[in-house]
Scaffold this motif. Structure first.
Motif, PDB file in Angstrom:
ATOM      1  N   LEU A   4      52.021  51.860  34.524  1.00 51.10           N
ATOM      2  CA  LEU A   4      50.971  50.900  34.845  1.00 51.10           C
ATOM      3  C   LEU A   4      50.013  51.632  35.770  1.00 51.10           C
ATOM      4  O   LEU A   4      50.415  52.071  36.841  1.00 51.10           O
ATOM      5  N   VAL A   5      48.765  51.765  35.349  1.00 50.24           N
ATOM      6  CA  VAL A   5      47.781  52.520  36.127  1.00 50.24           C
ATOM      7  C   VAL A   5      46.649  51.588  36.540  1.00 50.24           C
ATOM      8  O   VAL A   5      45.966  51.014  35.694  1.00 50.24           O
ATOM      9  N   GLU A   6      46.472  51.462  37.843  1.00 48.89           N
ATOM     10  CA  GLU A   6      45.480  50.544  38.385  1.00 48.89           C
ATOM     11  C   GLU A   6      44.176  51.256  38.710  1.00 48.89           C
ATOM     12  O   GLU A   6      44.165  52.455  39.008  1.00 48.89           O
ATOM     13  N   SER A   7      43.110  50.476  38.728  1.00 54.95           N
ATOM     14  CA  SER A   7      41.813  50.964  39.175  1.00 54.95           C
ATOM     15  C   SER A   7      40.983  49.768  39.638  1.00 54.95           C
ATOM     16  O   SER A   7      41.320  48.616  39.344  1.00 54.95           O
ATOM     17  N   GLY A   8      39.914  50.073  40.380  1.00 55.60           N
ATOM     18  CA  GLY A   8      38.960  49.030  40.717  1.00 55.60           C
ATOM     19  C   GLY A   8      38.941  48.571  42.161  1.00 55.60           C
ATOM     20  O   GLY A   8      38.117  47.732  42.531  1.00 55.60           O
ATOM     21  N   GLY A   9      39.829  49.092  42.996  1.00 48.18           N
ATOM     22  CA  GLY A   9      39.799  48.686  44.397  1.00 48.18           C
ATOM     23  C   GLY A   9      38.600  49.283  45.121  1.00 48.18           C
ATOM     24  O   GLY A   9      37.825  50.053  44.557  1.00 48.18           O
ATOM     25  N   GLY A  10      38.439  48.889  46.385  1.00 44.50           N
ATOM     26  CA  GLY A  10      37.349  49.425  47.170  1.00 44.50           C
ATOM     27  C   GLY A  10      37.026  48.551  48.352  1.00 44.50           C
ATOM     28  O   GLY A  10      37.789  47.659  48.735  1.00 44.50           O
ATOM     29  N   LEU A  11      35.861  48.833  48.943  1.00 48.52           N
ATOM     30  CA  LEU A  11      35.370  48.097  50.108  1.00 48.52           C
ATOM     31  C   LEU A  11      34.304  47.106  49.655  1.00 48.52           C
ATOM     32  O   LEU A  11      33.382  47.479  48.912  1.00 48.52           O
ATOM     33  N   VAL A  12      34.433  45.873  50.101  1.00 48.80           N
ATOM     34  CA  VAL A  12      33.473  44.839  49.722  1.00 48.80           C
ATOM     35  C   VAL A  12      33.234  43.937  50.927  1.00 48.80           C
ATOM     36  O   VAL A  12      34.130  43.753  51.765  1.00 48.80           O
ATOM     37  N   GLN A  13      32.049  43.383  51.014  1.00 50.68           N
ATOM     38  CA  GLN A  13      31.722  42.468  52.103  1.00 50.68           C
ATOM     39  C   GLN A  13      32.322  41.089  51.844  1.00 50.68           C
ATOM     40  O   GLN A  13      32.545  40.705  50.688  1.00 50.68           O
ATOM     41  N   PRO A  14      32.568  40.342  52.900  1.00 55.90           N
ATOM     42  CA  PRO A  14      33.051  38.968  52.706  1.00 55.90           C
ATOM     43  C   PRO A  14      32.110  38.186  51.798  1.00 55.90           C
ATOM     44  O   PRO A  14      30.884  38.293  51.912  1.00 55.90           O
ATOM     45  N   GLY A  15      32.704  37.419  50.895  1.00 54.56           N
ATOM     46  CA  GLY A  15      31.926  36.675  49.916  1.00 54.56           C
ATOM     47  C   GLY A  15      31.667  37.433  48.634  1.00 54.56           C
ATOM     48  O   GLY A  15      31.178  36.851  47.658  1.00 54.56           O
ATOM     49  N   GLY A  16      31.977  38.712  48.636  1.00 53.22           N
ATOM     50  CA  GLY A  16      31.735  39.544  47.467  1.00 53.22           C
ATOM     51  C   GLY A  16      32.833  39.438  46.426  1.00 53.22           C
ATOM     52  O   GLY A  16      33.783  38.652  46.562  1.00 53.22           O
ATOM     53  N   SER A  17      32.694  40.267  45.386  1.00 53.35           N
ATOM     54  CA  SER A  17      33.625  40.236  44.258  1.00 53.35           C
ATOM     55  C   SER A  17      34.086  41.647  43.911  1.00 53.35           C
ATOM     56  O   SER A  17      33.370  42.630  44.150  1.00 53.35           O
ATOM     57  N   LEU A  18      35.267  41.722  43.354  1.00 53.95           N
ATOM     58  CA  LEU A  18      35.819  42.952  42.798  1.00 53.95           C
ATOM     59  C   LEU A  18      36.642  42.592  41.569  1.00 53.95           C
ATOM     60  O   LEU A  18      37.186  41.483  41.490  1.00 53.95           O
ATOM     61  N   ARG A  19      36.756  43.529  40.653  1.00 54.11           N
ATOM     62  CA  ARG A  19      37.660  43.362  39.522  1.00 54.11           C
ATOM     63  C   ARG A  19      38.632  44.529  39.466  1.00 54.11           C
ATOM     64  O   ARG A  19      38.206  45.687  39.398  1.00 54.11           O
ATOM     65  N   LEU A  20      39.900  44.203  39.508  1.00 53.96           N
ATOM     66  CA  LEU A  20      40.948  45.208  39.377  1.00 53.96           C
ATOM     67  C   LEU A  20      41.403  45.280  37.923  1.00 53.96           C
ATOM     68  O   LEU A  20      41.450  44.259  37.232  1.00 53.96           O
ATOM     69  N   ALA A  75      44.301  44.112  23.128  1.00 52.67           N
ATOM     70  CA  ALA A  75      43.878  45.264  22.323  1.00 52.67           C
ATOM     71  C   ALA A  75      43.865  46.539  23.162  1.00 52.67           C
ATOM     72  O   ALA A  75      44.131  47.627  22.652  1.00 52.67           O
ATOM     73  N   LYS A  76      43.543  46.394  24.442  1.00 56.75           N
ATOM     74  CA  LYS A  76      43.519  47.541  25.355  1.00 56.75           C
ATOM     75  C   LYS A  76      44.802  47.652  26.173  1.00 56.75           C
ATOM     76  O   LYS A  76      44.942  48.579  26.980  1.00 56.75           O
ATOM     77  N   ASN A  77      45.716  46.689  25.995  1.00 57.80           N
ATOM     78  CA  ASN A  77      46.963  46.678  26.763  1.00 57.80           C
ATOM     79  C   ASN A  77      46.684  46.746  28.262  1.00 57.80           C
ATOM     80  O   ASN A  77      47.307  47.529  28.998  1.00 57.80           O
ATOM     81  N   THR A  78      45.728  45.941  28.677  1.00 56.34           N
ATOM     82  CA  THR A  78      45.248  45.981  30.069  1.00 56.34           C
ATOM     83  C   THR A  78      45.188  44.564  30.639  1.00 56.34           C
ATOM     84  O   THR A  78      44.803  43.633  29.926  1.00 56.34           O
ATOM     85  N   MET A  79      45.585  44.439  31.899  1.00 51.13           N
ATOM     86  CA  MET A  79      45.408  43.175  32.609  1.00 51.13           C
ATOM     87  C   MET A  79      44.354  43.364  33.693  1.00 51.13           C
ATOM     88  O   MET A  79      44.138  44.487  34.177  1.00 51.13           O
ATOM     89  N   TYR A  80      43.710  42.280  34.057  1.00 49.95           N
ATOM     90  CA  TYR A  80      42.622  42.318  35.030  1.00 49.95           C
ATOM     91  C   TYR A  80      42.839  41.251  36.094  1.00 49.95           C
ATOM     92  O   TYR A  80      43.482  40.235  35.853  1.00 49.95           O
ATOM     93  N   LEU A  81      42.275  41.501  37.255  1.00 46.36           N
ATOM     94  CA  LEU A  81      42.238  40.498  38.309  1.00 46.36           C
ATOM     95  C   LEU A  81      40.808  40.432  38.821  1.00 46.36           C
ATOM     96  O   LEU A  81      40.339  41.362  39.482  1.00 46.36           O
ATOM     97  N   GLN A  82      40.120  39.358  38.476  1.00 46.77           N
ATOM     98  CA  GLN A  82      38.773  39.128  38.976  1.00 46.77           C
ATOM     99  C   GLN A  82      38.887  38.385  40.297  1.00 46.77           C
ATOM    100  O   GLN A  82      39.457  37.286  40.346  1.00 46.77           O
ATOM    101  N   MET A  83      38.342  38.979  41.346  1.00 45.17           N
ATOM    102  CA  MET A  83      38.434  38.401  42.682  1.00 45.17           C
ATOM    103  C   MET A  83      37.043  38.047  43.175  1.00 45.17           C
ATOM    104  O   MET A  83      36.200  38.942  43.332  1.00 45.17           O
ATOM    105  N   ASN A  84      36.802  36.772  43.382  1.00 42.39           N
ATOM    106  CA  ASN A  84      35.512  36.274  43.863  1.00 42.39           C
ATOM    107  C   ASN A  84      35.669  35.653  45.250  1.00 42.39           C
ATOM    108  O   ASN A  84      36.789  35.330  45.677  1.00 42.39           O
ATOM    109  N   SER A  85      34.557  35.468  45.913  1.00 39.88           N
ATOM    110  CA  SER A  85      34.542  34.841  47.242  1.00 39.88           C
ATOM    111  C   SER A  85      35.581  35.481  48.156  1.00 39.88           C
ATOM    112  O   SER A  85      36.362  34.783  48.827  1.00 39.88           O
TER     113      SER A  85
END
Length: 119
Positions: A4-20, A75-85
């Motif tokens: 299982l290989v993750e990507s998408g982390g980082g630094l974000v301001q409060p209220g922002g969004s990221l997708r892992l 199809a891509k055998n991938t899971m995602y986590l959309q993080m908002n607010s």
């Protein structure tokens, strides 16, 4: 090889969004409970969301319900986590996980990706 290989982390301001993203290799999500956990410094690892292929149900922790959304692309055998607010208290290392529903009930983990919410 199972991975299982993750990507998408980082630094974000409060209220922002990221997708892992979490790409699986060596197995598919059928007959697994898949999900995301997180671990903040000095804290125990906690469950954020999980999805059971057996029941088709998704469960979110109270702390992220309504802000985070888990999805999959089979199809891509991938899971995602959309993080908002995002909030500062969401700061943690996030891990994806897959647990088998059938014997031998394997338990796979991603390597973890850092999410930092700060201004």
């Amino acid at each position: 090889e199972v991975q299982l290989v993750e990507s998408g982390g980082g630094l974000v301001q409060p209220g922002g969004s990221l997708r892992l993203s979490c790409a699986a290799s060596g197995f598919t999500f059928d007959d697994y409970v898949i999900g995301w956990f997180r671990q903040a410094p000095g804290m125990e690892r906690e469950g954020v969301v999980c999805f059971s292929s057996g029941s088709g149900d998704t469960y979110y922790s109270d702390s992220v319900n309504g802000r985070f959304t888990m999805s999959t692309d089979n199809a891509k055998n991938t899971m995602y986590l959309q993080m908002n607010s995002l909030k500062p208290e969401d700061t943690a290392v996030y891990y994806c996980n897959a647990r088998g529903l059938r014997y031998p009930y394997v338990d796979y983990w991603g390597q973890g990706t850092q999410v930092t919410v700060s201004s």
